[in-house]
Design an enzyme around this catalytic site. Structure first.
Site, PDB file in Angstrom:
ATOM      1  CD  GLU A  81      -3.064  -0.392   0.004  1.00 49.40           C
ATOM      2  OE1 GLU A  81      -3.132  -0.013  -1.188  1.00 49.40           O
ATOM      3  OE2 GLU A  81      -3.606  -1.423   0.419  1.00 49.40           O
ATOM      4  CG  HIS A  82      -0.220   4.872   0.516  1.00 47.91           C
ATOM      5  ND1 HIS A  82      -0.669   6.019  -0.094  1.00 47.91           N
ATOM      6  CD2 HIS A  82      -1.247   4.410   1.272  1.00 47.91           C
ATOM      7  CE1 HIS A  82      -1.920   6.258   0.295  1.00 47.91           C
ATOM      8  NE2 HIS A  82      -2.296   5.290   1.111  1.00 47.91           N
ATOM      9  CG  ASP A 108       0.436   3.002  -6.613  1.00 47.29           C
ATOM     10  OD1 ASP A 108       0.665   3.826  -5.692  1.00 47.29           O
ATOM     11  OD2 ASP A 108      -0.673   2.933  -7.192  1.00 47.29           O
ATOM     12  N   GLY A 156     -16.711   4.734  -3.245  1.00 49.87           N
ATOM     13  CA  GLY A 156     -15.937   5.352  -2.164  1.00 49.87           C
ATOM     14  C   GLY A 156     -15.500   4.380  -1.082  1.00 49.87           C
ATOM     15  N   GLY A 213     -12.824   2.366  -1.324  1.00 53.73           N
ATOM     16  CA  GLY A 213     -11.417   1.999  -1.492  1.00 53.73           C
ATOM     17  C   GLY A 213     -11.247   0.739  -2.339  1.00 53.73           C
ATOM     18  CG  ASP A 247      -6.473   2.050  -7.670  1.00 50.59           C
ATOM     19  OD1 ASP A 247      -5.788   1.240  -7.017  1.00 50.59           O
ATOM     20  OD2 ASP A 247      -6.880   3.134  -7.209  1.00 50.59           O
TER      21      ASP A 247
HETATM   22  C1  GLA Z   1      -5.274   4.688  -4.136  1.00 52.47           C
HETATM   23  C2  GLA Z   1      -4.521   5.047  -5.421  1.00 52.47           C
HETATM   24  C3  GLA Z   1      -3.514   3.953  -5.783  1.00 52.47           C
HETATM   25  C4  GLA Z   1      -2.612   3.623  -4.606  1.00 52.47           C
HETATM   26  C5  GLA Z   1      -3.443   3.381  -3.340  1.00 52.47           C
HETATM   27  C6  GLA Z   1      -2.590   3.191  -2.123  1.00 52.47           C
HETATM   28  O1  GLA Z   1      -6.069   3.567  -4.345  1.00 52.47           O
HETATM   29  O2  GLA Z   1      -5.435   5.216  -6.484  1.00 52.47           O
HETATM   30  O3  GLA Z   1      -2.754   4.359  -6.896  1.00 52.47           O
HETATM   31  O4  GLA Z   1      -1.654   4.622  -4.408  1.00 52.47           O
HETATM   32  O5  GLA Z   1      -4.341   4.444  -3.088  1.00 52.47           O
HETATM   33  O6  GLA Z   1      -1.828   2.032  -2.216  1.00 52.47           O
END
Ligand code: GLA
Length: 405
Positions: free
Chosen positions: A47-48, A50, A136, A138, A186
């Protein structure tokens, strides 16, 4: 095949597509000649990472956004009815922002513009959008909309770009159309994921490796906290800037190039907040490749440990969790392996949305009920849970592909 344990009921892709096509016929008085679908995604770990050139390990979920459409004989607009928000709009086909239109149309506008820039000119059409991806939550409802729209443009024009280019055009749509500086996870997931697999994506060189997740004893359980804190947009961009600042302080191009050792050497010269942000990213990139390997060799306990460690790091160092997500993960951790929990963590951008848990299939239903029940007692909020097999990326459902040979 992973068994589907449903707590929250939803409809199948076939039913969703049929519903969208029926709505189209009803609304526009002729049958839909094109139907496309694109899934949401859940990220198991990574997570975070990319936008730091790191690794992510998402899979597509069995929840889709569908567009049923037909070309319009004349006009200079796309007439689109969204069943999700129950609103019909006319989106001008000429390039540029249409400020008076509702926010959800900016994703569509963004995709039309991105394909236009690619030489695939938008043509007038009518369409109906329907979706089973929670908004919304996630789970990439916006990427699913962008990719379903991109798939429609390709189907209607008969011109295709490569899957990687398609994902990048949809990311561009999110950046320019919706103004969200997201990474590539995503849109890549919604385009490229394969059924029965997690996708290990190297976000630096955009190479993918499919990791089978097909042991029927294990299930991916998603629990939606049903809270969404309003900070997300600004906080996300701020995290990106902090990562860039941390990379600069470490003398590397991106945090992908930094090691824990380099970070420790620089600690005394770095702002504490940048140090913690970098510690999350560097640790998370490592956890992600370890998790992919551990899944490949069925070392489930290790996968679970990595997921819990990922959550703690997102909560403490990266500060993108929230009380409700922490409660859900905590409840899962307390049930523990004896009650069938392998691992659990928040998933997606954070500040609300969902947790992802890897659980024993035989215990999934009971566990989801236990967690949702305790969560409601503690927060007064009703969480929703569903399990999902790793699903397939975007597809054209209509016109049906003609059989080859
Ligand atoms: C959101 C962003 C992704 C990624 C995630 C965190 O979903 O769209 O690109 O950065 O947050 O991993």
């Amino acid at each position: 095949m992973i068994v589907q344990v449903l707590v929250e009921k939803t409809i199948s892709l076939d039913d969703l597509a049929a519903r969208a096509a029926a709505t189209f016929a009803n609304q526009f008085g002729r049958p839909a000649r094109f139907v496309t679908a694109a899934p949401g995604r859940v990220n198991l770990i990574g997570e975070h990472t990319d936008y730091n050139g790191g690794f992510v390990l998402p899979m597509a979920i069995d929840r889709y956004t569908v567009v049923a459409a037909d070309l319009a004989a004349k006009g200079k607009v796309a007439r689109i009815l969204s069943c999700t928000v129950d609103e019909q709009v006319e989106i001008p086909l000429r390039k540029g922002k249409a400020d008076a239109l509702p926010v959800w149309t900016s994703y569509i506008r963004g995709v039309l513009d991105a394909y236009d820039g690619e030489g695939i000119r938008p043509v007038p059409f009518d369409g109906v959008i329907d979706s089973t991806v929670p908004l919304g939550g996630g789970l990439s409802s916006s990427a699913a909309l962008e990719v379903a729209m991109a798939t429609l443009i390709e189907a209607m024009s008969g011109s295709q770009v490569t899957p990687v280019r398609k994902a990048l055009l949809c990311q561009q749509a999110e950046h320019e159309g919706a103004g969200v500086p997201c990474g590539i996870m995503d849109q890549f997931s919604s385009v490229l994921c394969q059924a029965g697999h997690l996708m290990l994506l190297d976000c630096r060189n955009q190479q993918t490796k499919m990791v089978p997740l097909a042991d029927p004893n294990y299930t991916v359980l998603i629990i939606n906290s049903n809270v969404k804190h309003e900070l997300t947009g600004g906080e996300y961009a701020e995290r990106r800037q902090q990562c860039e600042a941390a990379a600069a302080a470490l003398g590397v191009e991106s945090l992908r190039d930094a090691t824990t050792q380099t970070l420790e050497q620089h600690q005394s010269r770095m702002e504490s907040i940048l140090y913690r942000r970098a510690r999350h990213v560097i640790g998370e990139i490592h956890r992600t490749t370890c998790a992919a390997e551990a899944i490949g060799t069925a070392r489930w306990e290790e996968v679970g440990r990595l997921m819990f460690a990922s959550h703690a790091s997102l909560r403490d160092d990266y500060e993108v969790s929230c009380a409700e997500l922490d409660i859900l993960v905590d409840l899962a951790e307390r049930l523990g392996s004896e009650r069938g929990v392998i691992g659990s963590r928040m998933t997606g951008g954070g500040f609300g949305g969902c947790t992802v848990s890897l659980v024993q299939t035989s215990a999934a239903q009971e566990m989801a009920e236990a967690i949702c029940g305790a969560y409601q007692k503690e927060t007064g909020i009703e969480a929703t849970a569903f399990s999902t097999p790793p699903a397939h990326g975007a597809k054209i459902l209509l016109p049906q592909a003609t059989a080859r040979n």
